[in-house]
Design a protein around this motif. Structure first.
Motif, mmCIF file in Angstrom:
data_model
loop_
_atom_site.group_PDB
_atom_site.id
_atom_site.type_symbol
_atom_site.label_atom_id
_atom_site.label_comp_id
_atom_site.label_asym_id
_atom_site.label_seq_id
_atom_site.Cartn_x
_atom_site.Cartn_y
_atom_site.Cartn_z
ATOM 1 N N LEU A 90 0.819 -1.215 0.000
ATOM 2 C CA LEU A 90 0.000 0.000 0.000
ATOM 3 C C LEU A 90 0.851 1.261 0.000
ATOM 4 O O LEU A 90 0.424 2.294 -0.503
ATOM 5 N N ALA A 91 2.053 1.197 0.550
ATOM 6 C CA ALA A 91 2.938 2.364 0.545
ATOM 7 C C ALA A 91 3.396 2.711 -0.865
ATOM 8 O O ALA A 91 3.757 3.856 -1.138
ATOM 9 N N ALA A 92 3.368 1.761 -1.772
ATOM 10 C CA ALA A 92 3.792 2.001 -3.153
ATOM 11 C C ALA A 92 2.637 2.463 -4.038
ATOM 12 O O ALA A 92 2.823 2.653 -5.237
ATOM 13 N N GLN A 93 1.443 2.635 -3.465
ATOM 14 C CA GLN A 93 0.248 2.998 -4.233
ATOM 15 C C GLN A 93 -0.210 4.419 -3.892
ATOM 16 O O GLN A 93 0.075 4.925 -2.815
ATOM 17 N N ASN A 94 -0.942 5.018 -4.821
ATOM 18 C CA ASN A 94 -1.633 6.272 -4.543
ATOM 19 C C ASN A 94 -2.938 5.957 -3.831
ATOM 20 O O ASN A 94 -3.533 4.893 -4.033
ATOM 21 N N LEU A 95 -3.419 6.878 -3.028
ATOM 22 C CA LEU A 95 -4.667 6.674 -2.303
ATOM 23 C C LEU A 95 -5.828 6.439 -3.259
ATOM 24 O O LEU A 95 -6.672 5.573 -3.025
ATOM 25 N N CYS A 96 -5.854 7.166 -4.345
ATOM 26 C CA CYS A 96 -6.923 7.015 -5.336
ATOM 27 C C CYS A 96 -6.956 5.580 -5.870
ATOM 28 O O CYS A 96 -8.018 4.985 -6.007
ATOM 29 N N HIS A 97 -5.794 5.013 -6.144
ATOM 30 C CA HIS A 97 -5.712 3.637 -6.651
ATOM 31 C C HIS A 97 -6.134 2.638 -5.580
ATOM 32 O O HIS A 97 -6.816 1.658 -5.873
ATOM 33 N N ILE A 98 -5.735 2.873 -4.343
ATOM 34 C CA ILE A 98 -6.104 1.969 -3.244
ATOM 35 C C ILE A 98 -7.616 1.920 -3.083
ATOM 36 O O ILE A 98 -8.204 0.856 -2.924
ATOM 37 N N ILE A 99 -8.262 3.077 -3.151
ATOM 38 C CA ILE A 99 -9.713 3.151 -2.960
ATOM 39 C C ILE A 99 -10.450 2.550 -4.157
ATOM 40 O O ILE A 99 -11.351 1.736 -3.995
#
Length: 189
Positions: A90-99
Motif C-alpha cells: 500500500l505504501a507504493a500505491q496512490n490513495l486514489c488507486h487503493i480506494i
C-alpha cells in the motif's frame, strides 16, 4: 518426530507401547481455515498521505509437514508477513488507486503472501481490505477547506495542488514548538 527425525505413517500393530519422554514429539496441526484481523496500521502512501488501513486474512495449512519443519510457528509467521506485505504494497500505491482498485490490490497482496507462505505449507485463501481512513486536512493557499467529503476527492485534490500539501506540512511543523530555529525549503514546480 523421533530424535529430531520425521517418522511418517508408522503402522503399529496391536499391543502395549511405551513412549519414552524426550524421544518422541507429537505436534498437532490444525488444517482448517483460520482468519486473523490485521489491526489498523499507519501507512505513508505514495501521494504522500498518511492512511490507516485494517483488514482480514484467511489462510490454512495445506502441508502439515512443511508447516512444522520449515518455520517455527506458521501462524505467527503468516501474520507478521501479512502485516509487512500489506504495509509495503500500500505504501507504493496512490490513495486514489487503493480506494478505486481495492479488490485488485487485495488480490496482489494475496498473491505476494501466497508466494512466500507456500514454502511453509500455508495457503493464503483470501485477503480483504476493510477500512481505509485518511488523516489529512487539506489546506489551500488562500483558505482552509473543510475536511474532504470522500477520501478519493482529497487524494485527487492533493495530486492537482502540491502546494496545499506543502502548506499542510508547514502547519503541522508550526504546531510543534521547538527551542531551535529551523529552515524548511520546499521547491515549487
Amino acid at each position: 518426530m523421533r530424535l529430531g527425525h520425521i517418522r511418517k505413517n508408522v503402522a503399529r500393530g496391536p499391543g502395549v507401547y511405551f513412549i519414552l519422554p524426550c524421544t518422541d514429539t507429537l505436534i498437532k496441526v490444525d488444517m482448517r481455515t483460520k482468519t486473523f484481523d490485521m489491526p489498523s496500521q499507519e501507512i505513508f502512501t505514495k501521494d504522500p498521505l498518511i492512511i490507516d488501513v485494517d483488514g482480514v486474512v484467511y489462510y490454512r495449512i495445506h502441508d502439515a509437514l512443511l508447516a512444522v519443519t520449515k518455520v517455527t510457528n506458521a501462524d505467527s509467521a503468516t501474520r507478521l508477513l501479512a502485516k509487512a506485505i500489506v504495509k509495503n504494497t500500500l505504501a507504493a500505491q496512490n490513495l486514489c488507486h487503493i480506494i478505486s482498485e481495492r479488490e485488485k490490490v487485495a488480490r496482489d497482496i494475496q498473491a505476494l503472501l501466497d508466494n512466500v507462505t507456500g514454502d511453509w505449507g500455508v495457503k493464503v485463501e483470501r485477503v480483504e481490505i476493510k477500512n481505509v481512513k485518511t488523516r489529512v486536512n487539506v489546506v489551500t493557499p488562500g483558505h482552509a477547506m473543510s475536511p474532504p467529503k470522500p477520501v478519493k476527492e482529497a487524494s485527487l485534490f492533493l495530486q492537482e495542488s502540491p502546494l496545499s500539501l506543502q502548506l499542510r506540512c508547514l502547519k503541522a511543523d508550526s504546531a510543534h514548538p521547538s527551542q531551535q530555529y529551523s529552515t524548511i525549503i520546499f521547491s515549487y514546480p
